[in-house]
Design a protein around this motif. Structure first.
Motif, PDB file in Angstrom:
ATOM      1  N   HIS A   4       0.734  -1.152   0.207  1.00  0.00           N
ATOM      2  CA  HIS A   4      -0.331  -0.333  -0.324  1.00  0.00           C
ATOM      3  C   HIS A   4       0.923   1.427   0.027  1.00  0.00           C
ATOM      4  O   HIS A   4       1.955   1.313   0.227  1.00  0.00           O
ATOM      5  N   HIS A  34       2.163   4.814   7.174  1.00  0.00           N
ATOM      6  CA  HIS A  34       2.322   5.615   8.433  1.00  0.00           C
ATOM      7  C   HIS A  34       2.378   5.344   9.367  1.00  0.00           C
ATOM      8  O   HIS A  34       3.356   6.173  10.238  1.00  0.00           O
ATOM      9  N   ASP A  52      -7.478  -0.749  12.954  1.00  0.00           N
ATOM     10  CA  ASP A  52      -8.529  -1.069  11.729  1.00  0.00           C
ATOM     11  C   ASP A  52      -9.426  -2.367  12.162  1.00  0.00           C
ATOM     12  O   ASP A  52      -9.538  -2.853  12.529  1.00  0.00           O
ATOM     13  N   PHE A  79     -12.777   3.097  14.684  1.00  0.00           N
ATOM     14  CA  PHE A  79     -11.940   3.742  14.930  1.00  0.00           C
ATOM     15  C   PHE A  79     -13.659   4.887  16.111  1.00  0.00           C
ATOM     16  O   PHE A  79     -12.933   5.609  16.338  1.00  0.00           O
ATOM     17  N   ASP A 100      -6.776   8.019   8.293  1.00  0.00           N
ATOM     18  CA  ASP A 100      -6.517   8.324   7.148  1.00  0.00           C
ATOM     19  C   ASP A 100      -7.701   7.414   6.736  1.00  0.00           C
ATOM     20  O   ASP A 100      -7.892   6.006   6.363  1.00  0.00           O
ATOM     21  N   GLN A 107      -6.938  -3.029  -0.507  1.00  0.00           N
ATOM     22  CA  GLN A 107      -8.298  -3.235  -0.115  1.00  0.00           C
ATOM     23  C   GLN A 107      -8.702  -3.946  -1.926  1.00  0.00           C
ATOM     24  O   GLN A 107      -9.372  -4.842  -2.013  1.00  0.00           O
TER      25      GLN A 107
HETATM   26  C1  LIG Z   1      -6.666   4.414   3.715  1.00  0.00           C
HETATM   27  S1  LIG Z   1      -5.955   3.050   4.215  1.00  0.00           S
HETATM   28  C2  LIG Z   1      -4.787   3.731   5.957  1.00  0.00           C
HETATM   29  C3  LIG Z   1      -3.625   3.922   4.872  1.00  0.00           C
HETATM   30  C4  LIG Z   1      -3.017   3.239   6.188  1.00  0.00           C
HETATM   31  N1  LIG Z   1      -2.556   4.587   6.689  1.00  0.00           N
HETATM   32  C5  LIG Z   1      -1.388   2.761   5.389  1.00  0.00           C
HETATM   33  O1  LIG Z   1      -0.467   3.734   5.431  1.00  0.00           O
HETATM   34  O2  LIG Z   1      -1.071   1.922   4.864  1.00  0.00           O
HETATM   35  C6  LIG Z   1      -7.750   3.025   5.019  1.00  0.00           C
HETATM   36  C7  LIG Z   1      -8.227   2.047   6.416  1.00  0.00           C
HETATM   37  O3  LIG Z   1      -9.205   2.366   7.393  1.00  0.00           O
HETATM   38  C8  LIG Z   1      -9.757   1.548   7.823  1.00  0.00           C
HETATM   39  N2  LIG Z   1     -11.405   1.813   8.289  1.00  0.00           N
HETATM   40  C9  LIG Z   1     -11.913   2.021   7.728  1.00  0.00           C
HETATM   41  N3  LIG Z   1     -13.337   2.478   8.053  1.00  0.00           N
HETATM   42  C10 LIG Z   1     -13.498   2.495   9.552  1.00  0.00           C
HETATM   43  C11 LIG Z   1     -12.941   2.105  11.196  1.00  0.00           C
HETATM   44  N4  LIG Z   1     -14.676   2.455  11.007  1.00  0.00           N
HETATM   45  N5  LIG Z   1     -12.518   2.018  11.714  1.00  0.00           N
HETATM   46  C12 LIG Z   1     -11.025   1.132  11.910  1.00  0.00           C
HETATM   47  N6  LIG Z   1     -10.344   1.560  10.974  1.00  0.00           N
HETATM   48  C13 LIG Z   1     -11.284   1.837   9.574  1.00  0.00           C
HETATM   49  C14 LIG Z   1      -9.802   0.639   6.316  1.00  0.00           C
HETATM   50  O4  LIG Z   1     -10.238  -0.970   6.486  1.00  0.00           O
HETATM   51  C15 LIG Z   1      -8.666   0.560   5.925  1.00  0.00           C
HETATM   52  O5  LIG Z   1      -7.236  -0.114   5.990  1.00  0.00           O
END
Ligand SMILES: C[S@@+](CC[C@H](N)C(=O)[O-])C[C@H]1O[C@@H](n2cnc3c(N)ncnc32)[C@H](O)[C@@H]1O
Length: 303
Positions: A4, A34, A52, A79, A100, A107
């Motif tokens: 990713h 990150h 996550d 979250f 993020d 995915q």
């Molecule tokens: C854009 S990606 C994050 C990528 C990460 N920052 C990285 O550096 O690889 C968004 C992530 O948020 C997770 N996600 C979505 N909704 C969420 C929630 N309510 N609580 C926790 N994680 C969540 C998704 O499963 C996904 O893995």
């Protein structure tokens, strides 16, 4: 498989400003891009709690961040429950929280997750595959008017009624390809954007109840931040960004009932990816980063 590529990585690092001894929460740890940067920059003693909703992502992040030992704690959860998860794992008054939002390229690239209209797979779209209704469940059971609402409100799809009608008469629909082809038949193919883009976005947001979780996550983040701690949020579409913007503004203004402001905005306008990043990673194009800083509570201020 390609890893990713975290979006706006340098900008996120500058915003989180990791330092040794600091504690940080990455509330959407995903592939851990990150999170790894935060751990690296807060060496040798910074701690990170990564959360996550996707159990597979947590496993991957665990593997990727193994080298940081006990400095990294990884938890499968939402979250929306950030406050409880942070308390349970000993993260009180942290120096930074990152959200993020949306889905990761990992995915998107796995056909069996059902997020992509380009790959044939089951219509799943759940971040958390251990619970809740799939996109197929929604598509095959909701009344036409509710389906149209989802596509319109969460996907911004103007042809929502036509698409919903076509879905209902073609049910059952089991795969991403069946749905993508159906939408293409209704809409025709024009322009650069795939005609099923908005339908897939709408369904994904509905399946994961994404817009409800964001305000809860942001509000809990405000509660767990230490004075001076940073709240950093990346949104990938305007519905998400509107929620982030509104909550940041509310927290920065306080309210009529006399509640004092809790945050100071560090970005009036969101930070966007550079032209270089946009070219290198087209998925970054819609990203908007906003940063706010926790103010001391009145009691803390007097000390
Ligand atoms: C854009 S990606 C994050 C990528 C990460 N920052 C990285 O550096 O690889 C968004 C992530 O948020 C997770 N996600 C979505 N909704 C969420 C929630 N309510 N609580 C926790 N994680 C969540 C998704 O499963 C996904 O893995």
């Amino acid at each position: 498989m390609m890893g990713h590529q975290p979006v706006l990585h340098d900008e996120v690092m500058a915003a989180m400003a990791p330092r040794p001894g600091g504690s940080y929460i990455d509330a959407t740890v995903g592939g851990g891009g990150h999170a790894g940067g935060i751990l690296e920059r807060s060496s040798p003693s910074g701690r990170l709690l990564g959360i996550d909703l996707d159990a597979q992502a947590v496993k991957l992040a665990q593997r990727g961040l193994e080298g940081y030992g006990a400095r990294a704690t990884l938890v499968h959860g939402s979250f929306a429950d950030l406050g409880d998860i942070a308390r349970e794992h000993g993260f009180h008054l942290v120096d930074g929280v990152l959200l993020d939002l949306g889905l990761s390229s990992l995915q998107l690239s796995e056909s069996d997750r059902g997020f992509s209209f380009r790959l044939d797979g089951p219509l799943d779209m759940r971040f958390d595959q251990s619970a809740g209704a799939t996109a197929a469940d929604l598509v095959n059971s909701l009344p036409e008017s509710e389906l149209a609402d989802i596509l319109y409100r969460f996907g911004g799809e103007r042809a929502s009624r036509r698409i919903a009608r076509a879905i209902v008469s073609a049910r059952p629909i089991r795969t991403t390809t069946e749905l993508a082809q159906l939408v293409t038949r209704v809409m025709g193919r024009k322009g650069r954007i795939h005609p099923a883009t908005r339908t897939f976005q709408g369904l994904r947001i509905a399946v994961n109840q994404e817009l409800e979780a964001i305000p809860q996550g942001l509000a809990s983040a405000v509660d767990v931040l230490a004075p001076g701690g940073r709240l950093v949020a990346i949104a990938f579409h305007s519905l998400e960004d509107r929620i982030v913007k509104r909550l940041f503004r509310q927290e920065a203004q306080g309210d009529d009932s006399g509640r004092a402001p809790t945050m100071r905005l560090l970005t009036r306008k969101p930070i966007r990816p550079s032209p270089i990043e946009r070219r290198r990673n087209p998925r970054s194009r819609s990203a908007r980063l906003r940063i706010a800083e926790r103010l001391p509570t009145p009691e803390q201020g007097e000390r």
